[in-house]
Design a protein around this motif. Structure first.
Motif, PDB file in Angstrom:
ATOM      1  N   ALA A   3      37.734 -12.701  12.570  1.00 40.28           N
ATOM      2  CA  ALA A   3      36.497 -13.414  12.233  1.00 40.28           C
ATOM      3  C   ALA A   3      35.577 -13.520  13.438  1.00 40.28           C
ATOM      4  CB  ALA A   3      36.833 -14.804  11.690  1.00 40.28           C
ATOM      5  N   ALA A   4      36.155 -13.811  14.612  1.00 46.52           N
ATOM      6  CA  ALA A   4      35.332 -13.919  15.821  1.00 46.52           C
ATOM      7  C   ALA A   4      34.694 -12.577  16.168  1.00 46.52           C
ATOM      8  CB  ALA A   4      36.190 -14.418  16.983  1.00 46.52           C
ATOM      9  N   LEU A   5      35.483 -11.493  16.085  1.00 45.00           N
ATOM     10  CA  LEU A   5      34.952 -10.176  16.412  1.00 45.00           C
ATOM     11  C   LEU A   5      33.893  -9.756  15.397  1.00 45.00           C
ATOM     12  CD1 LEU A   5      35.074  -7.697  18.248  1.00 45.00           C
ATOM     13  CD2 LEU A   5      36.891  -6.785  16.779  1.00 45.00           C
ATOM     14  N   SER A   6      34.149 -10.010  14.111  1.00 48.34           N
ATOM     15  CA  SER A   6      33.175  -9.655  13.082  1.00 48.34           C
ATOM     16  C   SER A   6      31.865 -10.396  13.285  1.00 48.34           C
ATOM     17  CB  SER A   6      33.739  -9.966  11.687  1.00 48.34           C
ATOM     18  OG  SER A   6      34.857  -9.161  11.403  1.00 48.34           O
ATOM     19  N   THR A   7      31.951 -11.679  13.638  1.00 48.93           N
ATOM     20  CA  THR A   7      30.741 -12.460  13.868  1.00 48.93           C
ATOM     21  C   THR A   7      29.937 -11.885  15.025  1.00 48.93           C
ATOM     22  OG1 THR A   7      31.789 -14.469  13.025  1.00 48.93           O
ATOM     23  CG2 THR A   7      29.852 -14.746  14.428  1.00 48.93           C
ATOM     24  N   ALA A   8      30.629 -11.539  16.116  1.00 54.32           N
ATOM     25  CA  ALA A   8      29.935 -10.993  17.281  1.00 54.32           C
ATOM     26  C   ALA A   8      29.313  -9.641  16.964  1.00 54.32           C
ATOM     27  CB  ALA A   8      30.913 -10.867  18.450  1.00 54.32           C
ATOM     28  N   ILE A   9      30.050  -8.790  16.248  1.00 54.01           N
ATOM     29  CA  ILE A   9      29.535  -7.447  15.938  1.00 54.01           C
ATOM     30  C   ILE A   9      28.400  -7.526  14.924  1.00 54.01           C
ATOM     31  CG2 ILE A   9      30.130  -5.275  14.814  1.00 54.01           C
ATOM     32  CD1 ILE A   9      32.779  -5.327  16.196  1.00 54.01           C
ATOM     33  N   ASP A  10      28.560  -8.382  13.899  1.00 51.94           N
ATOM     34  CA  ASP A  10      27.510  -8.497  12.879  1.00 51.94           C
ATOM     35  C   ASP A  10      26.182  -8.928  13.483  1.00 51.94           C
ATOM     36  OD1 ASP A  10      29.119  -7.673  10.830  1.00 51.94           O
ATOM     37  OD2 ASP A  10      29.619  -9.678  10.122  1.00 51.94           O
ATOM     38  N   ALA A  11      26.255  -9.741  14.547  1.00 48.12           N
ATOM     39  CA  ALA A  11      25.014 -10.208  15.165  1.00 48.12           C
ATOM     40  C   ALA A  11      24.192  -9.068  15.741  1.00 48.12           C
ATOM     41  CB  ALA A  11      25.345 -11.212  16.276  1.00 48.12           C
ATOM     42  N   TRP A  12      24.851  -7.951  16.062  1.00 53.39           N
ATOM     43  CA  TRP A  12      24.150  -6.829  16.671  1.00 53.39           C
ATOM     44  C   TRP A  12      24.048  -5.599  15.757  1.00 53.39           C
ATOM     45  CZ3 TRP A  12      21.205  -7.205  20.707  1.00 53.39           C
ATOM     46  CH2 TRP A  12      21.491  -8.100  21.736  1.00 53.39           C
TER      47      TRP A  12
ATOM     48  N   ALA B 283      30.613  -6.213  24.402  1.00 50.06           N
ATOM     49  CA  ALA B 283      31.470  -6.099  25.576  1.00 50.06           C
ATOM     50  C   ALA B 283      30.657  -6.159  26.864  1.00 50.06           C
ATOM     51  CB  ALA B 283      32.265  -4.801  25.510  1.00 50.06           C
ATOM     52  N   GLN B 284      29.539  -5.426  26.893  1.00 46.34           N
ATOM     53  CA  GLN B 284      28.698  -5.446  28.083  1.00 46.34           C
ATOM     54  C   GLN B 284      28.103  -6.827  28.321  1.00 46.34           C
ATOM     55  OE1 GLN B 284      25.984  -2.283  27.142  1.00 46.34           O
ATOM     56  NE2 GLN B 284      27.230  -0.730  28.150  1.00 46.34           N
ATOM     57  N   GLY B 285      27.774  -7.535  27.241  1.00 45.23           N
ATOM     58  CA  GLY B 285      27.221  -8.871  27.391  1.00 45.23           C
ATOM     59  C   GLY B 285      28.213  -9.839  27.983  1.00 45.23           C
ATOM     60  N   VAL B 286      29.481  -9.733  27.578  1.00 45.70           N
ATOM     61  CA  VAL B 286      30.518 -10.606  28.128  1.00 45.70           C
ATOM     62  C   VAL B 286      30.702 -10.336  29.613  1.00 45.70           C
ATOM     63  CG1 VAL B 286      32.987 -11.119  28.070  1.00 45.70           C
ATOM     64  CG2 VAL B 286      31.709 -10.878  25.934  1.00 45.70           C
TER      65      VAL B 286
ATOM     66  N   ASP C 108      27.878   0.626  18.331  1.00 43.31           N
ATOM     67  CA  ASP C 108      26.879   0.201  19.310  1.00 43.31           C
ATOM     68  C   ASP C 108      26.922  -1.310  19.511  1.00 43.31           C
ATOM     69  OD1 ASP C 108      26.244   2.856  19.322  1.00 43.31           O
ATOM     70  OD2 ASP C 108      24.376   2.640  18.188  1.00 43.31           O
ATOM     71  N   ALA C 109      27.198  -2.040  18.430  1.00 41.14           N
ATOM     72  CA  ALA C 109      27.280  -3.492  18.542  1.00 41.14           C
ATOM     73  C   ALA C 109      28.462  -3.908  19.404  1.00 41.14           C
ATOM     74  CB  ALA C 109      27.398  -4.115  17.151  1.00 41.14           C
TER      75      ALA C 109
ATOM     76  N   ALA D 268       9.104  -0.203  14.559  1.00 42.12           N
ATOM     77  CA  ALA D 268       7.947  -1.068  14.313  1.00 42.12           C
ATOM     78  C   ALA D 268       7.063  -0.532  13.194  1.00 42.12           C
ATOM     79  CB  ALA D 268       7.141  -1.226  15.595  1.00 42.12           C
ATOM     80  N   ASP D 269       7.054   0.801  13.015  1.00 39.35           N
ATOM     81  CA  ASP D 269       6.215   1.380  11.963  1.00 39.35           C
ATOM     82  C   ASP D 269       6.917   1.424  10.611  1.00 39.35           C
ATOM     83  OD1 ASP D 269       8.110   3.298  12.379  1.00 39.35           O
ATOM     84  OD2 ASP D 269       6.709   4.920  12.865  1.00 39.35           O
ATOM     85  N   GLY D 270       8.120   0.826  10.518  1.00 36.60           N
ATOM     86  CA  GLY D 270       8.836   0.782   9.256  1.00 36.60           C
ATOM     87  C   GLY D 270       9.843   1.891   9.057  1.00 36.60           C
ATOM     88  N   THR D 271       9.961   2.845  10.010  1.00 38.67           N
ATOM     89  CA  THR D 271      10.943   3.926   9.884  1.00 38.67           C
ATOM     90  C   THR D 271      12.357   3.344   9.865  1.00 38.67           C
ATOM     91  OG1 THR D 271       9.478   5.422  11.093  1.00 38.67           O
ATOM     92  CG2 THR D 271      11.810   6.067  10.891  1.00 38.67           C
ATOM     93  N   LEU D 272      13.159   3.802   8.904  1.00 31.59           N
ATOM     94  CA  LEU D 272      14.495   3.251   8.740  1.00 31.59           C
ATOM     95  C   LEU D 272      15.399   3.641   9.902  1.00 31.59           C
ATOM     96  CD1 LEU D 272      15.092   3.887   4.912  1.00 31.59           C
ATOM     97  CD2 LEU D 272      14.329   1.792   6.035  1.00 31.59           C
ATOM     98  N   ASP D 273      16.365   2.782  10.169  1.00 30.62           N
ATOM     99  CA  ASP D 273      17.377   3.049  11.195  1.00 30.62           C
ATOM    100  C   ASP D 273      18.221   4.244  10.745  1.00 30.62           C
ATOM    101  OD1 ASP D 273      19.448   2.993  13.064  1.00 30.62           O
ATOM    102  OD2 ASP D 273      19.468   0.811  13.151  1.00 30.62           O
ATOM    103  N   SER D 274      18.277   5.279  11.564  1.00 30.57           N
ATOM    104  CA  SER D 274      18.986   6.511  11.183  1.00 30.57           C
ATOM    105  C   SER D 274      20.489   6.430  11.431  1.00 30.57           C
ATOM    106  CB  SER D 274      18.416   7.708  11.955  1.00 30.57           C
ATOM    107  OG  SER D 274      18.587   7.544  13.355  1.00 30.57           O
ATOM    108  N   ARG D 275      20.964   5.388  12.095  1.00 25.22           N
ATOM    109  CA  ARG D 275      22.389   5.278  12.394  1.00 25.22           C
ATOM    110  C   ARG D 275      23.175   4.889  11.144  1.00 25.22           C
ATOM    111  NH1 ARG D 275      22.630   0.750  16.753  1.00 25.22           N
ATOM    112  NH2 ARG D 275      21.193  -0.144  15.224  1.00 25.22           N
ATOM    113  N   SER D 276      24.387   5.417  11.042  1.00 25.78           N
ATOM    114  CA  SER D 276      25.277   5.005   9.954  1.00 25.78           C
ATOM    115  C   SER D 276      25.797   3.604  10.255  1.00 25.78           C
ATOM    116  CB  SER D 276      26.439   5.980   9.817  1.00 25.78           C
ATOM    117  OG  SER D 276      27.288   5.896  10.963  1.00 25.78           O
ATOM    118  N   ALA D 277      26.400   2.981   9.254  1.00 22.67           N
ATOM    119  CA  ALA D 277      26.959   1.640   9.464  1.00 22.67           C
ATOM    120  C   ALA D 277      28.043   1.667  10.544  1.00 22.67           C
ATOM    121  CB  ALA D 277      27.522   1.107   8.146  1.00 22.67           C
ATOM    122  N   ALA D 278      28.869   2.719  10.545  1.00 22.58           N
ATOM    123  CA  ALA D 278      29.929   2.831  11.553  1.00 22.58           C
ATOM    124  C   ALA D 278      29.344   2.987  12.953  1.00 22.58           C
ATOM    125  CB  ALA D 278      30.841   4.012  11.221  1.00 22.58           C
TER     126      ALA D 278
END
Length: 483
Positions: A228-237, A265-268, A259-260, A244-254
């Motif tokens: 739950a803690a890891l999911s919360t941290a990852i979901d936040a990112w 990890a880098q933030g910690v 990246d999150a 900005a122009d509305g173009t969709l994020d090209s990254r897959s969910a995985a």
């Protein structure tokens, strides 16, 4: 063929005949020839066909096991035989199909599962829902619970209750409801939970293996608290980040989750105090309005015309459509800044719209995720939407707020300009969506006409009604115990 104890040949025949009609229809036409309603009917029919195929597969696999075909072909398990007979089926899927077939037809528990078999053969439940029903009946039966603890009548009532609810809830929701039923009926539920927690704690593990390519393979089993803690941290990112122009994020969910995890990890490592939070305002929208535009707007209002409008500008100068501004502003601090002809600020207004942290927390606890029918995106990916728009006097309050993911937040605002806007109402603690005018306003006691949380039991949301039905089941069980 293995006898289908407890099933109805008539119901099975009707379902198979319906499946034959669906196949005949879709094979004799092309999708582009269908109307919108025709496409929907075809998809619904094909979904029914998939359910019936799963039901027949379970019945035939049970016969394979009854004849001992796996052992005769050198396989220790039915799932191994299935994988050899139908290459391409994954281990998990084969194991689930074999487990379902044996539980429904061959194990001692199958004698109590007649209603579930009948519903599956008639195409009334999905395979995943059948698995929930099987596991629940098993959890309420000996040797899991003592024979004298839960009587056969109570188990039968619980199974019939969950079969009815399977027409309302998907497998995930049905599993939560089944867990509620089990915990209410099982007298030793708390002891079992404590033992399960201890077993999970012993099984916790995490491994990082660097492969020859330099990529790092991560695998492990996390305790619920760690997960739950890891999911919360990852979901936040990991929410999609359109440009900005509305173009969709090209990254897959995985890829977004990868990246999150890197950012977390880098933030910690670098600055623990700067870890992201999903509380508070996710945006601060600064709207710059030239004083000439404001003057023109005042003049047009005095003349009885509509207000003058100009493109809203982000800090980098990117223009936003009115729709994008509405979506961003709905759960943001909107700071209107009046500027002169060369951009010097003349006045700064008060922040509007933003849901305070406590309100957002309360709304998140209530909604848990996107409330748009059929979505359920996790709360960290959601904005807080004003049910009655702020521009029409809707208050910034818990009762007038609901969670919507980015896609559906934009969709709801887009439909607000159409002839059939999406509206919502807070009904008995749940947000119900529909089309047309809000019923009793936001937070009223009425119900929308959409397919959100309604259930066909008046205006009462489905999960609320289901939990009250469980209360009735428990009362009847306890009254039998006292006799």
């Amino acid at each position: 063929m293995t006898t289908t104890a407890g099933s109805s040949p008539d119901a099975e025949s009707v379902a198979l005949a319906r499946a034959a009609r669906v196949l005949q229809r879709v094979s004799s036409s092309e999708p582009w020839q269908e109307s919108d309603d025709g496409l929907r009917e075809a998809i619904v029919g094909l979904e029914m066909l998939a359910r019936l195929a799963a039901a027949q597969s379970a019945k035939y696999l049970a016969e394979v096991a009854a004849r001992g075909l796996p052992g005769r072909h050198g396989h220790a398990r039915l799932s191994h035989w299935l994988r050899s007979a139908a290459p391409g089926i994954g281990r998990g899927q084969a194991a689930a199909q074999a487990r379902r077939a044996e539980a429904l037809y061959r194990e001692p528990i199958s004698a109590d599962l007649g209603p579930t078999r009948e519903a599956m053969l008639a195409g009334e439940v999905r395979p995943e829902q059948v698995d929930v029903l099987v596991s629940t009946v098993e959890a309420l039966s000996p040797p899991v619970v003592p024979a004298e603890a839960i009587d056969a009548e109570t188990r039968a009532e619980a199974q019939a209750f969950l079969l009815r609810e399977a027409t309302v809830f998907d497998a995930s929701q049905l599993r939560r409801l089944a867990t509620h039923v089990r915990l209410r009926l099982d007298p030793d539920a708390d002891d079992r939970l404590r033992e399960d927690e201890q077993a999970r704690d012993r099984a916790r593990c995490l491994t990082l293996v660097t492969e020859s390519s330099g990529m790092v393979h991560l695998a492990g089993s996390l305790t619920p608290e760690c997960g739950a803690a890891l999911s919360t941290a990852i979901d936040a990112w990991s929410a999609p980040q359109p440009a900005a122009d509305g173009t969709l994020d090209s990254r897959s969910a995985a890829q977004r989750r990868h990246d999150a995890l890197q950012l977390v990890a880098q933030g910690v490592i670098t600055e623990p105090d700067l870890l992201p939070t999903t509380h508070g305002s996710p945006y601060r929208v600064v709207v710059t309005v030239p004083h000439e535009t404001l003057a023109a707007a005042l003049e047009s209002r005095e003349a009885g015309a509509g207000p003058a409008t100009a493109p809203a500008l982000l800090p980098d100068g990117t223009a936003l459509s009115a729709l994008s501004l509405e979506v961003r502003s709905c759960d943001a601090e909107v700071v209107p800044v009046l500027v002169d002809a060369v951009g010097n600020p003349l006045d700064v207004g008060d922040a509007q719209y933003a849901f305070p942290t406590r309100q957002r927390t309360a709304i998140t606890v209530r909604d848990r995720g996107c409330t748009y029918p059929g979505c359920g995106a996790p709360a960290p990916w959601c904005d807080v939407h004003h049910i009655v728009p702020f521009s029409r006097g809707g208050p910034t309050s818990v009762r007038n707020g609901t969670l919507l993911c980015g896609r559906h937040h934009r969709h709801v605002h887009a439909l607000a300009r159409s002839a059939a806007p999406m509206t919502a109402a807070l009904v008995d603690g749940q947000v119900v969506w529909g089309t047309g005018s809000p019923v009793n306003g936001a937070g009223g006691s009425g119900s929308g006409s959409g397919s959100g949380s309604g259930s066909g039991s008046g205006d009462e949301p489905a999960m609320t009604r289901a939990h009250r039905a469980v209360d009735g089941l428990v009362r009847r069980w306890l009254s039998r115990l006292r006799c």
